[in-house]
Design a protein around this motif. Structure first.
Motif, short mmCIF file in Angstrom:
data_model
loop_
_atom_site.label_atom_id
_atom_site.label_comp_id
_atom_site.label_asym_id
_atom_site.label_seq_id
_atom_site.Cartn_x
_atom_site.Cartn_y
_atom_site.Cartn_z
N ASN B 188 82.76 -62.62 -11.57
CA ASN B 188 82.56 -61.35 -10.87
C ASN B 188 81.15 -61.14 -10.33
O ASN B 188 80.91 -60.16 -9.63
CB ASN B 188 82.93 -60.19 -11.79
CG ASN B 188 84.37 -60.28 -12.24
OD1 ASN B 188 85.28 -60.27 -11.42
ND2 ASN B 188 84.59 -60.44 -13.53
N LYS B 189 80.23 -62.03 -10.68
CA LYS B 189 78.86 -61.86 -10.19
C LYS B 189 78.48 -63.05 -9.32
O LYS B 189 79.14 -64.09 -9.32
CB LYS B 189 77.89 -61.74 -11.38
CG LYS B 189 77.99 -60.41 -12.12
CD LYS B 189 77.09 -59.39 -11.46
CE LYS B 189 77.07 -58.06 -12.20
NZ LYS B 189 78.37 -57.35 -12.22
N ASN B 190 77.40 -62.86 -8.59
CA ASN B 190 76.97 -63.90 -7.65
C ASN B 190 75.55 -64.37 -7.95
O ASN B 190 74.76 -63.65 -8.57
CB ASN B 190 77.03 -63.37 -6.23
CG ASN B 190 78.38 -62.76 -5.92
OD1 ASN B 190 79.38 -63.46 -5.93
ND2 ASN B 190 78.41 -61.46 -5.71
N GLU B 252 76.26 -59.88 3.39
CA GLU B 252 76.63 -58.67 2.66
C GLU B 252 78.14 -58.47 2.76
O GLU B 252 78.72 -58.53 3.83
CB GLU B 252 75.90 -57.48 3.30
CG GLU B 252 76.16 -56.17 2.60
CD GLU B 252 75.74 -56.20 1.14
OE1 GLU B 252 76.61 -56.01 0.27
OE2 GLU B 252 74.54 -56.43 0.87
N SER B 254 79.70 -56.00 0.56
CA SER B 254 80.04 -54.75 -0.10
C SER B 254 80.61 -53.79 0.94
O SER B 254 80.19 -53.75 2.09
CB SER B 254 78.78 -54.16 -0.73
OG SER B 254 79.06 -52.86 -1.19
N ILE B 261 76.73 -56.62 -2.47
CA ILE B 261 77.40 -57.81 -3.02
C ILE B 261 77.16 -58.95 -2.06
O ILE B 261 77.65 -58.95 -0.93
CB ILE B 261 78.92 -57.59 -3.17
CG1 ILE B 261 79.19 -56.35 -4.01
CG2 ILE B 261 79.57 -58.81 -3.81
CD1 ILE B 261 80.67 -56.01 -4.11
N LYS B 262 76.36 -59.88 -2.46
CA LYS B 262 76.22 -61.09 -1.65
C LYS B 262 75.74 -62.25 -2.51
O LYS B 262 75.22 -62.06 -3.61
CB LYS B 262 75.26 -60.84 -0.48
CG LYS B 262 73.88 -60.37 -0.86
CD LYS B 262 73.09 -60.09 0.41
CE LYS B 262 71.77 -59.43 0.09
NZ LYS B 262 71.03 -59.08 1.29
#
Ligand SMILES: Nc1ncnc2c1ncn2[C@@H]1O[C@H](COP(=O)(O)OP(=O)(O)OP(=O)(O)O)[C@@H](O)[C@H]1O
Ligand SMILES: [Mg+2]
Lengths: 283, 423
Positions: B188-190, B252, B254, B261-262
């Protein structure tokens, strides 16, 4: 042949391989029922016998694929217990099987080094393997292979045979066993393989050659061992026997001329002198 | 280790003479011959992937090629591809592991319970899940290689038993939430954008250095080498793909303005490392060679003195371990584990991915990358058809049809290979 007087009997090198009273059952099938075989360094020992006589089974027992149910195996005079194929390889026994046992999905180099890959650290040393494979194939005068990186599946029967033989001679082997290596070959390739078999023996190896072809046998063999229904009918010196005798042994298991037939002694011993004088048999 | 004891005046053979290096054109035509002969590798899957991507872009030009959806694809494909990389190992030895789906469920639920009810540190819980998977593999491998049960049945038994085990572990409540930050981050994270670029560039450079080095050393040793042009083309294609993906993922994505979120999803470099590791084992080590040998001719392998049973067991352990790792990804993505974790289509998608990618069901032929390519095909179908508003039922039917087509390609190309002397 050297004068036996100058050689104490104990200086004669022991046979590379000696099997005494080898027994092997597959359930109710008695494939081997008392086999004796002697293979000496520098000699080609032909192993003949009818279909189903037990030749392939004997070879597989020597190679550690099957285990003898009873009997004794001596390797270079020492009792040897060959429990699995890698033990046979360790001793210096190499086998070219009737069904060749190559991996079709691997290339020639990988097949030749299968199970004994050269490594640099944990990585395969592909360059060295490829070079050595090419050298061995060249020394066997193999010219017809397009690339040694092609899959074995794309080779002709004769080429596959050569790869299997090259695989056996790649290592410092002492005993090379070939199960019907010429069965599927044409005239020219048969001749090449036989010359190769002779060269292996001349280089000091013990060679066991299984064949149904009497021409082949008498062309290269020094000694001929005949199996009949899982039993050794006789082992004779090739120079002292005729085709008729061998064929009789193959088909009936004994000779009309009679006399117990036993394992011939090594050339160069007093007994061998006797052997050559008295014909094929020696008490 | 020395070479032949045969003394022979080595005649000048085409094999020892300086090899004639193929030109670019020859290399390409060799490849065409190979494909015609039935050795298609991943080619059908790559073509299918390109067609599918263009079709979905044409049909959903707004949503399908968006950065958000692109990142989604990676996160959706992660679980299937990871299991599939393990499946490749059992397919290579001519076996199957039907329990891989629930092995992932077992690992996920074990980890989740240890985190939630026993307060274990995330790395210990992960370790426990992975070890549980490895034990399943050991068991499957033992049944197949030592007892001699066909893998279809042995792993079907494990499939049932593991389904029960997952139910028992999760017991009442029916759903175990995952709160651990590290575990949740995986899917879930980048990565920070700069890290994504750094790793991408590093990967391309490493690949370029490796392949150029191999090429140079083969030339130096007088061995046949692929033409330099082809090596360069491969490097350029890889660079374009990797850097293109990083660029897209660095945008981006989001939908609100408060959060950004990128970056490359964290799971992506993890999968790349796993793939490189397994690929190394398969292509560069003696063990990997033995795996192919067992798949090609088990009896010949045994006669070559290779412990075939041990190779088989190792392949099952690798398969189950990869499934366990995938189970952790799945738990991270779903932020919880439920009793059906690793059930429904998980296993069939994973087997399908390997086969679609070009790994043979008959053993002896396949690569780790096949799992990733096939996994991408399945993820694109699943994702694209979802965007087109098709129901799960239709998606299953289409995926099933693609799998059948891939298996047919496998069977037919095998027949063709037989006919033209390639296997
Ligand atoms: N794995 C096995 N299981 C049962 N019986 C076997 C097995 N292998 C060989 N036999 C039997 O043992 C006997 C000897 O077979 P073997 O293959 O050794 O003969 P061969 O002398 O090599 O024959 P050929 O000249 O046809 O190759 C045959 O009766 C055969 O049916
Ligand atoms: Mg035979």
């Amino acid at each position: 042949m050297t004068d036996p007087a100058t050689h104490a009997p104990d200086l004669v090198p022991p046979p590379t391989l000696e099997v005494r009273g080898g027994l092997k059952n597959f359930g109710a099938v008695h494939a081997l029922r008392g086999v004796d075989l002697v293979a000496r360094p520098g000699e080609v020992t032909a192993l003949v016998g009818d279909n189903g006589a037990g030749k392939s089974t004997l070879i597989k027992c020597i190679a550690g694929i099957y285990a003898f149910d009873a009997g004794e195996v001596l390797f270079e005079g020492q009792p040897a217990h060959i429990a699995d194929p890698s033990k046979a390889n360790e001793l210096g026994i190499e086998v070219v099987y009737q069904d060749l046992a190559l991996c079709d999905n691997l290339d020639i180099v990988h097949n030749m080094f299968l199970g004994r890959e050269l490594k640099k650290g944990i990585r395969l040393d592909e360059s060295t393997m490829e070079r050595q494979a090419a050298e061995v194939l060249a020394s066997l005068s193999v010219r017809t292979v397009r690339s040694i990186r092609q899959h074995v599946a794309s080779l002709s029967g004769g080429q596959r045979q050569t790869v299997a033989i090259a695989r056996a001679v790649l290592w410092n082997s002492k005993l090379v066993i070939l199960d019907e290596p010429t069965a599927a070959l044409g005239v020219a390739q048969t001749e090449q393989v036989l010359q190769l078999v002779r060269r292996l023996a001349d280089a000091g190896l013990a060679v066991v050659l299984v064949s149904h072809n009497m021409n082949d046998v008498f062309e290269v063999a020094d000694s001929i061992s005949v199996l009949y229904l899982g039993q050794t009918a006789a082992q004779l010196r090739a120079a002292d026997t005729t085709r008729a005798q061998i064929i009789e042994l193959i088909t009936s298991g004994s000779q009309e001329s009679g006399g117990p037939v036993t394992v011939p002694p090594a050339p160069g011993t007093a007994a061998a002198k006797l052997d050559t004088k008295n014909g094929s048999t020696q008490a | 280790m020395s070479t032949s004891t045969v003394s022979s005046s080595a005649p000048s053979s085409p094999l020892t003479a300086a090899v004639e290096q193929p030109t670019f054109g020859e290399a390409v035509s060799n490849y065409v011959t190979k494909v015609r002969g039935g050795d298609m590798g991943s080619l059908p899957a790559l073509l299918a992937l390109v067609v599918l991507i263009f079709a979905f872009i044409a049909l959903r030009p707004q949503t399908f090629p968006s950065a958000l959806n692109f990142a989604n694809l990676f996160q959706q494909g992660a679980v299937i591809s990871t299991i599939s990389m393990g499946i490749v190992f059992v397919l290579l030895i001519g076996e199957i592991d039907l329990s891989a789906g629930f092995t992932s469920g077992l690992a996920g639920s074990t980890m989740a319970i240890l985190l939630l009810n026993h307060g274990w540190a995330w790395y210990l819980a992960v370790l426990a899940g992975v070890v549980a998977g490895a034990i399943v593999g050991l068991w499957n491998g033992f049944l197949v290689a030592k007892v001699g049960i066909p893998s279809f049945i042995a792993t079907l038994a494990a499939f049932l038993a593991l389904q029960g085990a997952v139910l028992l572990i999760i017991s009442n409540g029916g759903n175990v939430p995952v709160h651990d930050k590290v575990i949740l981050a995986i899917e879930n994270k980048n990565l920070p954008v700069i890290w994504g670029w750094a790793l991408g560039v590093l990967a391309v450079l490493a690949y370029a250095a490796g392949s150029l080095n191999t090429w140079a050393s083969r030339r130096r040793n007088g061995l046949l080498a692929v033409p330099l042009g082809l090596v360069v083309v491969k490097i350029v294609v890889l660079a374009a793909f990797v850097l293109g993906a990083v660029a897209l993922l660095s945008q981006e994505r989001s939908r609100t303005t408060f959060v950004s979120i990128k970056g490359v999803p964290i799971v992506v470099p993890i999968i790349v490392v796993l793939a490189l590791l397994l690929g190394f084992v398969l292509t560069r080590t003696a063990f990997g060679r033995h795996i192919y040998a067992v798949g090609g001719n088990a009896e010949a392998t045994r006669r070559a003195g290779i412990p075939v049973a041990r190779v088989r067991i190792a392949c099952f352990i690798i398969c189950s371990t990869m499934a366990a790792i995938a189970g952790i990804f799945a738990a991270s993505r779903a932020t919880s584990v439920d009793p059906n974790a690793g059930g429904s289509n998980t296993l069939l998608y994973a087997v399908g991915a390997a086969v679609i990618g070009g790994t043979s069901l008959f053993g002896g032929k396949g690569r780790v990358i096949d799992a990733l390519i096939g996994g991408a095909v399945i993820a694109v179908i699943d994702n694209g058809m979802g965007l087109l508003g098709y129901s799960a039922g239709v998606k299953y039917i289409v995926t099933g049809a693609v799998l059948a087509a891939a298996a047919a390609v496998d069977a037919l190309s095998r027949r063709r290979a037989r006919a033209t002397g390639r296997v």
